[in-house]
Design a protein around this motif. Structure first.
Motif, PDB file in Angstrom:
ATOM      1  N   UNK A  68      -2.454  -6.331  -4.649  1.00  0.00           N
ATOM      2  CA  UNK A  68      -1.589  -6.344  -3.453  1.00  0.00           C
ATOM      3  C   UNK A  68      -0.426  -5.438  -3.307  1.00  0.00           C
ATOM      4  N   UNK A  69       0.130  -5.224  -2.021  1.00  0.00           N
ATOM      5  CA  UNK A  69       0.854  -4.018  -1.796  1.00  0.00           C
ATOM      6  C   UNK A  69       2.285  -4.571  -2.016  1.00  0.00           C
ATOM      7  N   UNK A  95      10.927   0.062   0.013  1.00  0.00           N
ATOM      8  CA  UNK A  95      10.671   0.454   1.374  1.00  0.00           C
ATOM      9  C   UNK A  95      10.310   1.809   1.582  1.00  0.00           C
ATOM     10  N   UNK A  96      10.645   2.674   0.590  1.00  0.00           N
ATOM     11  CA  UNK A  96      10.191   4.141   0.884  1.00  0.00           C
ATOM     12  C   UNK A  96       8.768   4.251   0.948  1.00  0.00           C
ATOM     13  N   UNK A  97       8.116   3.317   0.179  1.00  0.00           N
ATOM     14  CA  UNK A  97       6.490   3.184  -0.234  1.00  0.00           C
ATOM     15  C   UNK A  97       6.077   2.096   0.576  1.00  0.00           C
ATOM     16  N   UNK A  98       6.551   1.658   1.795  1.00  0.00           N
ATOM     17  CA  UNK A  98       5.934   0.441   2.665  1.00  0.00           C
ATOM     18  C   UNK A  98       5.512  -0.581   1.765  1.00  0.00           C
ATOM     19  N   UNK A  99       6.377  -0.923   0.766  1.00  0.00           N
ATOM     20  CA  UNK A  99       5.820  -1.858  -0.355  1.00  0.00           C
ATOM     21  C   UNK A  99       6.818  -3.107  -0.064  1.00  0.00           C
ATOM     22  N   UNK A 100       6.531  -4.262  -0.609  1.00  0.00           N
ATOM     23  CA  UNK A 100       7.466  -5.497  -0.577  1.00  0.00           C
ATOM     24  C   UNK A 100       7.846  -5.832  -2.200  1.00  0.00           C
ATOM     25  N   UNK A 101       8.775  -6.615  -2.337  1.00  0.00           N
ATOM     26  CA  UNK A 101       9.175  -7.021  -3.349  1.00  0.00           C
ATOM     27  C   UNK A 101       9.177  -8.351  -3.591  1.00  0.00           C
ATOM     28  N   UNK A 312       9.136   4.596 -10.943  1.00  0.00           N
ATOM     29  CA  UNK A 312       7.988   4.826 -11.856  1.00  0.00           C
ATOM     30  C   UNK A 312       6.872   4.117 -11.814  1.00  0.00           C
ATOM     31  N   UNK A 313       6.984   2.745 -11.258  1.00  0.00           N
ATOM     32  CA  UNK A 313       5.736   2.031 -11.271  1.00  0.00           C
ATOM     33  C   UNK A 313       4.948   2.832 -10.134  1.00  0.00           C
ATOM     34  N   UNK A 314       5.571   3.009  -9.003  1.00  0.00           N
ATOM     35  CA  UNK A 314       4.498   3.881  -8.051  1.00  0.00           C
ATOM     36  C   UNK A 314       3.926   4.959  -8.516  1.00  0.00           C
TER      37      UNK A 314
END
Length: 342
Positions: A68-69, A95-101, A312-314
């Motif tokens: 999931x993103x 947000x910089x990677x168009x990803x949610x938390x 780091x995760x990305x």
């Protein structure tokens, strides 16, 4: 099963899941649930099946791993301003990677509960940030087998050499805080630290001891207290420290939240800050500047640390190499809760 792909082993031989199921004494459906990270399998069964899969060299095809993103940030308990600042930093990077938390609670300060570990296998986030945690060999193996990268933020203990981590320079922070109080003329300096076995607590205490020793001041065990970085523990340990006959002239609180608890106890005991007792904290959460008086503290850049962990995760998700350990500098922020002592 496995999106129509047959399982393959590291040796190129295709292990038969019917044989795995037979050896494990379970159904093929149960083996499938383990492979796909389903939660409705007991811990014992999951561990046994995982062991058998590993023994035949089974590896899950990367393209079969649907993620999931979003990234997941795991707290023991999400109930403080401190956690909000970490979340803010992680959200900025996401947000910089168009990803949610998303937020999860492990229910245990030292390591995630089995319920969380099973849940994350089913949720399949892009990656996981664990706050104040350690992972067992089993848990690391489970996450790695599903290609779910993880970073530990402010590790509870010494992370393994294969684990990526982000932390502040806690030893220098403890040294700087205590040196500052000594320069102000304080010699009886108390400390309300975090948990004894936590790595950041040990480092802050060691920095405190080093500053005292370099100034020829003996460490007084009667001035040392241990809490858990919360307001309640700051209140409780401050009462123990300040209700004695001979109180310290200054206290180094291992977190700003513990300093807040100390403030409350000082008011109850009719002690004025900083006239009767100077106080220095650690963290520099936003609220510390608005206490009465404003809190002198050691700043660790929490939002930046969480942002770094997310970045780091990305990178790990994209197959890039990351640093094993990233250490952020700390710095002194002088406000009104400390005063020169004659």
């Amino acid at each position: 099963m496995n999106n129509g792909r047959k399982p393959t082993s590291s040796s190129g031989v295709k292990p038969r899941l019917t044989d795995i199921a037979k050896q494990a004494g379970v159904s093929i459906a149960t083996v499938s649930k383990v492979i796909n990270g389903r939660p409705d399998v007991s811990d014992g069964t999951r561990e046994h099946v995982e062991s058998l899969l590993e023994s035949v060299g089974y590896s899950r095809p990367l393209r079969a791993q649907k993620t999931n993103n979003n990234i997941e940030i795991v707290f023991q308990k999400f109930d403080s301003i401190w956690g909000m600042e970490l979340l803010q930093g992680a959200c900025g990077a996401a947000r910089e990677h168009n990803c949610s938390v998303t937020i999860a609670e492990s229910g245990n300060r030292r390591s995630p509960s089995s319920a969380w570990v099973n849940g994350v296998l089913e949720r399949r986030p892009l990656g996981v940030i664990l706050v104040f945690s350690d992972l067992s060999k089993k848990e690391r193996k489970l996450l790695s087998s599903r290609q779910i990268p993880y970073v530990i933020l402010d590790p509870y203990g010494n992370p393994s050499v294969s684990t990526a981590s982000v932390r502040a320079d806690n030893w220098t922070g403890g040294l700087t805080a205590t040196r500052f109080l000594i320069r102000q003329g304080h010699k009886r300096i108390g400390i309300i630290n975090g948990p004894r076995k936590m790595m950041c607590s040990k480092a802050r205490y060691d920095g405190y001891c080093a500053a005292l020793e370099e100034s020829g001041i003996a460490v007084d065990p009667s001035l040392v207290r241990y809490g858990d970085f919360t307001v309640d523990s700051g209140r409780r340990e401050a009462f123990s420290l300040l209700s004695n006959g001979s109180i310290p002239s200054a206290v180094f609180a291992g977190s700003d939240l513990q300093a807040m608890g100390l403030y409350e106890t000082a008011r109850r005991l009719h002690l004025r800050i900083p006239d009767d007792i100077s106080v220095i904290g650690f963290d520099d959460i936003q609220a510390s500047a608005f206490l009465g008086p404003a809190l002198t503290t050691i700043r660790q850049p929490m939002a930046e640390m969480a942002s770094q962990a997310a970045s780091m995760l990305f990178d790990m998700h994209m197959g890039k190499k990351v640093s094993h350990e990233v250490v952020f500098p700390t710095r002194l922020v002088v406000r009104s809760s400390t005063i020169e002592h004659s």
